[in-house]
Design a protein around this motif. Structure first.
Motif, short mmCIF file in Angstrom:
data_model
loop_
_atom_site.label_atom_id
_atom_site.label_comp_id
_atom_site.label_asym_id
_atom_site.label_seq_id
_atom_site.Cartn_x
_atom_site.Cartn_y
_atom_site.Cartn_z
N VAL A 218 0.85 -1.19 0.00
CA VAL A 218 0.00 0.00 0.00
C VAL A 218 0.89 1.24 0.00
O VAL A 218 1.81 1.35 0.82
CB VAL A 218 -0.93 0.01 1.23
CG1 VAL A 218 -1.79 1.28 1.24
CG2 VAL A 218 -1.81 -1.24 1.25
N HIS A 219 0.63 2.15 -0.92
CA HIS A 219 1.45 3.35 -1.08
C HIS A 219 0.56 4.57 -0.98
O HIS A 219 -0.38 4.73 -1.76
CB HIS A 219 2.15 3.30 -2.45
CG HIS A 219 3.10 4.43 -2.68
ND1 HIS A 219 2.77 5.57 -3.38
CD2 HIS A 219 4.40 4.58 -2.32
CE1 HIS A 219 3.82 6.37 -3.44
NE2 HIS A 219 4.82 5.81 -2.79
N MET A 220 0.85 5.45 -0.02
CA MET A 220 0.04 6.65 0.19
C MET A 220 0.95 7.88 0.19
O MET A 220 1.74 8.08 1.10
CB MET A 220 -0.73 6.56 1.50
CG MET A 220 -1.83 5.52 1.50
SD MET A 220 -2.83 5.53 3.02
CE MET A 220 -1.64 4.86 4.19
N THR A 221 0.86 8.67 -0.87
CA THR A 221 1.55 9.97 -0.91
C THR A 221 0.55 10.98 -1.45
O THR A 221 -0.36 11.39 -0.75
CB THR A 221 2.81 9.91 -1.80
OG1 THR A 221 2.46 9.36 -3.07
CG2 THR A 221 3.90 9.07 -1.15
N ARG A 222 0.70 11.34 -2.74
CA ARG A 222 -0.27 12.25 -3.35
C ARG A 222 -1.59 11.55 -3.61
O ARG A 222 -2.62 12.18 -3.75
CB ARG A 222 0.29 12.81 -4.66
CG ARG A 222 1.37 13.87 -4.46
CD ARG A 222 1.84 14.39 -5.80
NE ARG A 222 2.56 13.38 -6.54
CZ ARG A 222 3.86 13.40 -6.76
NH1 ARG A 222 4.59 14.37 -6.27
NH2 ARG A 222 4.45 12.45 -7.45
N GLY A 223 -1.54 10.23 -3.69
CA GLY A 223 -2.74 9.44 -3.92
C GLY A 223 -2.68 8.17 -3.09
O GLY A 223 -1.79 8.00 -2.25
N PHE A 224 -3.61 7.29 -3.32
CA PHE A 224 -3.68 6.02 -2.59
C PHE A 224 -3.65 4.91 -3.62
O PHE A 224 -4.59 4.76 -4.41
CB PHE A 224 -4.98 5.96 -1.77
CG PHE A 224 -5.18 4.66 -1.06
CD1 PHE A 224 -4.47 4.37 0.09
CD2 PHE A 224 -6.07 3.72 -1.55
CE1 PHE A 224 -4.65 3.17 0.75
CE2 PHE A 224 -6.26 2.51 -0.89
CZ PHE A 224 -5.54 2.24 0.27
N ASN A 225 -2.54 4.17 -3.66
CA ASN A 225 -2.37 3.13 -4.66
C ASN A 225 -1.78 1.88 -4.04
O ASN A 225 -1.17 1.93 -2.96
CB ASN A 225 -1.48 3.60 -5.81
CG ASN A 225 -2.11 4.72 -6.61
OD1 ASN A 225 -3.16 4.55 -7.21
ND2 ASN A 225 -1.49 5.89 -6.60
N THR A 226 -1.94 0.78 -4.72
CA THR A 226 -1.41 -0.49 -4.23
C THR A 226 -0.67 -1.21 -5.35
O THR A 226 -0.93 -1.00 -6.53
CB THR A 226 -2.53 -1.41 -3.71
OG1 THR A 226 -3.40 -1.75 -4.81
CG2 THR A 226 -3.34 -0.74 -2.63
N GLU A 244 -4.69 0.92 -9.00
CA GLU A 244 -4.79 2.39 -9.12
C GLU A 244 -6.07 2.86 -8.42
O GLU A 244 -7.02 3.31 -9.05
CB GLU A 244 -4.79 2.81 -10.60
CG GLU A 244 -3.50 2.48 -11.35
CD GLU A 244 -2.36 3.40 -10.94
OE1 GLU A 244 -2.63 4.53 -10.50
OE2 GLU A 244 -1.20 2.98 -11.07
N VAL A 245 -6.04 2.76 -7.10
CA VAL A 245 -7.22 3.08 -6.30
C VAL A 245 -7.61 4.55 -6.46
O VAL A 245 -8.79 4.91 -6.44
CB VAL A 245 -6.99 2.74 -4.82
CG1 VAL A 245 -8.24 3.01 -4.00
CG2 VAL A 245 -6.57 1.28 -4.67
N SER A 246 -6.63 5.41 -6.63
CA SER A 246 -6.93 6.84 -6.79
C SER A 246 -7.80 7.10 -8.00
O SER A 246 -8.57 8.08 -8.03
CB SER A 246 -5.62 7.64 -6.91
OG SER A 246 -4.93 7.66 -5.68
#
Length: 249
Positions: A218-226, A244-246
């Motif tokens: 799980v990667h959370m910076t400018r958006g929320f993606n996995t 591409e959850v964002s």
């Protein structure tokens, strides 16, 4: 050979290479590699022969234990096996790393991408990689592989289907372009996908996850993606935008 068999052989070869690399600079005997990898002796010997034909490993000097008896066959990374390049291309900069096949980091540099036009930006990336490669090739061998992570939705051929942060690169066949310009195979994927796969490979080689295991990053910076690895392979989805959850939000 079926695709599944090819993948299984690749994973086994990777395990043998990782074991040889881990023992470096000391050479490894077949017996030691069998113990480290858990593979059968015939399998290890066959894989070493394949890696030898590719120029990745080589037989080292044969020595007998305590100077007595038949010498053991020892293997080591070929110092002329070549180099690989990894680059993380962001919006205004790129982190480029050059490494030898034995895992030694030869160079690591962050370069600015000052020009944002489609071709000019590609020229900057190519020139930066080419310069670093030329400084490493004479001693360590030729460039074998290029790996690129970048933002956007990337298809299976390394083409950028869509990039919201770098829209001028949307539709660019980045993998094909870099391969043609630099003379080596280029693999391109979404940055989160490759981060997930890098974590998976690190755990696989350390023995904390199976070669056919699963991993969710799980990667959370400018958006929320996995980034999702299923059965040992990156799951990209039918539209190449899995994770591409964002986009959904």
């Amino acid at each position: 050979m079926a695709v599944g068999d090819q993948e299984a052989k690749r994973v086994r070869a990777d395990a043998v290479l990782a074991a040889v690399r881990a023992a470096s600079p000391d050479p490894s005997t077949v017996r030691e590699l069998v113990a480290t990898t858990g593979l059968s002796r015939p399998t290890v010997i066959s894989l070493l022969a394949s890696l030898d034909r590719c120029g990745v490993v080589r037989r080292s000097d044969l020595t007998a234990e305590n100077g007595v008896g038949r010498p053991a066959s020892s293997w080591e990374i070929n110092p002329q096996a070549g180099i690989v390049v990894a680059a993380d291309i962001l919006v205004t900069s790129a982190l480029i790393v050059v490494a030898a096949v034995d895992g030694e980091i030869l160079q690591a540099r962050t370069v600015s991408l000052d020009r944002q036009e489609r071709e000019a930006r590609l020229d900057e990336v190519t020139e930066a990689i080419s310069t670093m490669v030329s400084q490493s090739e004479p001693e360590h061998g030729d460039l074998r592989q290029i790996g690129i992570s970048t933002t956007g939705i990337i298809d299976g051929d390394g083409a950028i289907q869509r990039s919201d942060l770098v829209p001028q690169w949307s539709g660019l066949s980045l993998g094909a372009e870099l391969s043609a310009r630099l003379g080596a195979p280029a693999f391109v994927d979404n940055d989160i996908n490759l981060a997930a796969y890098g974590e998976f490979v690190t755990r696989r080689q350390s023995g904390t996850i199976r070669a056919d295991g699963d991993l969710l990053m799980v990667h959370m910076t400018r958006g929320f993606n996995t980034g999702l690895v299923l059965g040992g392979r990156v799951h990209q989805g039918r539209q190449w935008n899995a994770g591409e959850v964002s986009d959904v939000l």
